[in-house]
Design a protein around this motif. Structure first.
Motif, mmCIF file in Angstrom:
data_model
loop_
_atom_site.group_PDB
_atom_site.id
_atom_site.type_symbol
_atom_site.label_atom_id
_atom_site.label_comp_id
_atom_site.label_asym_id
_atom_site.label_seq_id
_atom_site.Cartn_x
_atom_site.Cartn_y
_atom_site.Cartn_z
ATOM 1 N N LYS A 181 74.831 104.345 12.262
ATOM 2 C CA LYS A 181 73.532 104.976 12.206
ATOM 3 C C LYS A 181 73.150 105.941 13.802
ATOM 4 O O LYS A 181 72.486 106.535 13.896
ATOM 5 C CB LYS A 181 72.412 104.146 12.619
ATOM 6 C CG LYS A 181 71.737 103.205 11.048
ATOM 7 C CD LYS A 181 71.044 104.139 10.169
ATOM 8 C CE LYS A 181 70.374 103.648 9.025
ATOM 9 N NZ LYS A 181 69.376 104.546 8.224
ATOM 10 N N ILE A 188 71.024 109.724 5.027
ATOM 11 C CA ILE A 188 70.897 108.318 4.422
ATOM 12 C C ILE A 188 71.879 107.494 3.991
ATOM 13 O O ILE A 188 72.712 107.784 3.494
ATOM 14 C CB ILE A 188 70.048 109.149 3.387
ATOM 15 C CG1 ILE A 188 68.979 110.258 3.909
ATOM 16 C CG2 ILE A 188 69.618 108.482 1.847
ATOM 17 C CD1 ILE A 188 68.193 110.953 3.386
ATOM 18 N N GLY A 190 72.420 104.486 1.431
ATOM 19 C CA GLY A 190 72.144 103.780 -0.287
ATOM 20 C C GLY A 190 73.009 103.016 -0.821
ATOM 21 O O GLY A 190 74.359 102.565 -0.566
ATOM 22 N N MET A 200 67.353 96.248 -0.546
ATOM 23 C CA MET A 200 65.966 96.087 0.086
ATOM 24 C C MET A 200 65.149 94.763 -0.096
ATOM 25 O O MET A 200 64.199 94.980 0.773
ATOM 26 C CB MET A 200 65.142 97.630 -0.511
ATOM 27 C CG MET A 200 66.151 98.725 -1.127
ATOM 28 S SD MET A 200 66.918 99.543 0.379
ATOM 29 C CE MET A 200 64.830 100.385 1.057
ATOM 30 N N TYR A 209 68.764 98.669 7.382
ATOM 31 C CA TYR A 209 69.435 99.951 7.298
ATOM 32 C C TYR A 209 69.974 100.965 5.866
ATOM 33 O O TYR A 209 70.441 101.998 5.475
ATOM 34 C CB TYR A 209 71.052 99.039 7.745
ATOM 35 C CG TYR A 209 70.742 98.479 9.196
ATOM 36 C CD1 TYR A 209 70.860 99.006 9.930
ATOM 37 C CD2 TYR A 209 70.463 96.619 8.875
ATOM 38 C CE1 TYR A 209 71.236 98.311 11.253
ATOM 39 C CE2 TYR A 209 70.265 96.926 10.019
ATOM 40 C CZ TYR A 209 70.860 97.292 11.602
ATOM 41 O OH TYR A 209 70.703 95.956 12.782
ATOM 42 N N ASP A 211 68.451 102.562 2.169
ATOM 43 C CA ASP A 211 67.150 103.720 2.046
ATOM 44 C C ASP A 211 66.863 103.455 0.409
ATOM 45 O O ASP A 211 65.581 103.438 0.300
ATOM 46 C CB ASP A 211 67.361 105.280 2.377
ATOM 47 C CG ASP A 211 67.749 105.617 4.346
ATOM 48 O OD1 ASP A 211 66.494 105.832 4.762
ATOM 49 O OD2 ASP A 211 68.992 105.250 4.699
ATOM 50 N N PHE A 212 68.079 103.440 -0.327
ATOM 51 C CA PHE A 212 67.720 103.233 -1.891
ATOM 52 C C PHE A 212 69.333 102.332 -2.483
ATOM 53 O O PHE A 212 69.455 102.621 -1.243
ATOM 54 C CB PHE A 212 67.686 104.908 -2.329
ATOM 55 C CG PHE A 212 68.885 105.150 -2.012
ATOM 56 C CD1 PHE A 212 69.887 105.662 -3.100
ATOM 57 C CD2 PHE A 212 69.305 106.434 -1.363
ATOM 58 C CE1 PHE A 212 71.272 106.185 -3.632
ATOM 59 C CE2 PHE A 212 70.483 107.324 -1.197
ATOM 60 C CZ PHE A 212 71.211 106.758 -2.304
ATOM 61 N N TYR A 250 69.165 110.687 -2.984
ATOM 62 C CA TYR A 250 69.146 111.286 -1.697
ATOM 63 C C TYR A 250 68.835 112.705 -1.421
ATOM 64 O O TYR A 250 67.758 113.159 -0.557
ATOM 65 C CB TYR A 250 71.508 111.646 -0.962
ATOM 66 C CG TYR A 250 71.435 112.535 -0.214
ATOM 67 C CD1 TYR A 250 70.700 112.760 1.230
ATOM 68 C CD2 TYR A 250 71.861 113.448 -1.196
ATOM 69 C CE1 TYR A 250 71.425 113.392 2.022
ATOM 70 C CE2 TYR A 250 72.671 114.492 0.036
ATOM 71 C CZ TYR A 250 72.251 114.109 1.673
ATOM 72 O OH TYR A 250 73.229 114.789 2.418
ATOM 73 N N MET A 253 64.800 112.718 -0.801
ATOM 74 C CA MET A 253 64.514 112.317 -0.020
ATOM 75 C C MET A 253 64.862 112.771 0.762
ATOM 76 O O MET A 253 63.997 113.123 2.523
ATOM 77 C CB MET A 253 65.669 110.545 0.104
ATOM 78 C CG MET A 253 65.420 109.300 -0.702
ATOM 79 S SD MET A 253 65.991 108.158 -0.536
ATOM 80 C CE MET A 253 65.170 107.989 1.004
ATOM 81 N N LYS A 257 62.396 114.730 4.063
ATOM 82 C CA LYS A 257 62.344 114.305 5.576
ATOM 83 C C LYS A 257 62.946 115.952 5.671
ATOM 84 O O LYS A 257 62.924 115.912 7.382
ATOM 85 C CB LYS A 257 64.095 113.292 6.045
ATOM 86 C CG LYS A 257 63.843 111.915 5.412
ATOM 87 C CD LYS A 257 65.100 111.693 5.491
ATOM 88 C CE LYS A 257 64.735 109.995 5.780
ATOM 89 N NZ LYS A 257 66.014 109.208 5.961
#
Length: 366
Positions: A181, A188, A190, A200, A209, A211-212, A250, A253, A257
């Protein structure tokens, strides 16, 4: 990927923006079954022949999408399932049922066998477990049981699965994700999994950390088609459906963003990269590479307690974990898929501490 210019951003929808990255050319595989080798060095660069002939990039690519498998990639699945099964037994006892964890596994195997080779293999882990719980409860009660009781027992098992995954998370996972990160703040991240594990839901470890999450269980039709193809004469099963779904997520998203992806770049240098990380040659490497992802195979050292490499050893050395419900035919077909996927490995890692550096090597074209 699809590139969205500033002039197009008002008119194009996320659906229109969803194009998979160009797949790397892959040579036709020779059907040669062999066990994966455990590397003696921390990282073994097992590049595909096509990737090995590429000239070095003039500048590193941007990391757009990073996807992970979960079980045996970020934590050992064996002790996690053992913990969940212990809670399952305790919960069943609260309802007055005396049962052992292996009873559910054995019943699950029978349920798959009764459904037939294709339909049985295509049944999701959740579907099999719910049916097995009901059957075992009714065997003890000698009467029908309520759907709510079955759901409560299963929910207790699934909750403990996530809690245990957090307790057994490989020690280097969080520090590696933090470093990734830091190096790639716009990435992104996943998860792509064939079960119900979901980062999640791991709020104390992985959730910040990720996102999906995309699960095979979210698309029953795609899962059924895959296992029909896997059981066919030629054994050519297409896993693109789940990875296409992940890339579509992705793209959506990234659109939200305001990240500009693109499709008119002359070469890979101008295009965000997609890297998939996992422990399974067939499902992780073969499936994601067929959709254009770069691949990192987690062929981890012995202390990580991975099971995939042990399940698919050629000859008499295979070790089946007690929780396995796959048929012999499915295991055999998976071995063939593993062999085909060997040449699609871009990097092979034996320790998770090196994952951030290996990702950077891929982005540099090394």
């Amino acid at each position: 990927e699809s590139i969205i210019s500033h002039s197009q951003i008002e008119s194009r929808s996320p659906a229109a923006a969803t194009k998979l990255p160009r797949s790397k050319p892959r040579p036709a595989p020779a059907l040669r079954l062999a066990p994966p080798t455990v590397s003696a060095s921390p990282v073994v660069e097992s590049r595909s022949p096509a990737a090995a002939t590429r000239p070095p990039r003039s500048k590193p690519m941007t990391l757009g999408l990073l996807t992970f498998d979960l079980d045996d990639s970020l934590y050992p699945v064996g002790p996690v399932l053992a913990d969940a099964n212990d809670v399952f037994v305790e919960t069943m006892a609260q309802y007055g049922y005396s049962i052992e964890p292996q009873d559910i596994v054995n019943t699950g195997k029978r349920i798959r066998e009764e459904a037939g080779p294709i339909a049985g293999a295509a049944m999701s882990h959740t579907e099999v477990r719910l049916k097995a719980i009901r059957r075992e409860m009714e065997k003890c009660a000698k009467a029908p049981v309520s759907e709510s009781d079955v759901e409560r027992v299963y929910s207790a098992w699934e909750r403990e699965r996530h809690h245990s995954a957090e307790r057994h998370l490989y020690p280097e996972v969080i520090s590696s994700l933090q470093k990734i990160k830091e190096h790639h703040p716009n990435v992104i991240i996943g998860a792509v999994t064939d079960g119900k594990a979901n980062p999640m839901h791991m709020v104390f470890t992985l959730a910040p950390y990720f996102d999906f999450c995309m699960s095979w269980e979210d698309d029953a039709a795609g899962r059924t088609d895959f296992f029909k193809e896997l059981s066919s004469v030629d054994g050519h099963a297409d896993l693109q459906w789940i990875y296409k779904a992940a890339y579509e997520k992705y793209s959506e998203m990234a659109w939200n963003k305001g990240v500009l992806l693109g499709d008119d770049a002359e070469d890979d240098d101008g295009r965000p990269a997609w890297i998939h990380v996992g422990d399974d040659l067939a499902y992780d490497v073969g499936g994601s590479a067929s959709c254009g992802a770069n691949t990192i195979l987690l062929d981890l050292d012995k202390e990580y307690e991975q099971t995939a490499k042990m399940r698919f050893f050629w000859g008499g050395g295979a070790v089946m974990p007690s929780w396995n419900t796959a048929s012999d035919e499915e295991i055999s077909n998976r071995k063939a898929m593993n062999d085909a996927a060997e040449m699609m490995v871009d990097k092979r890692v034996s320790r998770l501490t090196l994952l951030p550096d290996v990702i950077d090597d891929i982005l540099k074209g090394e």
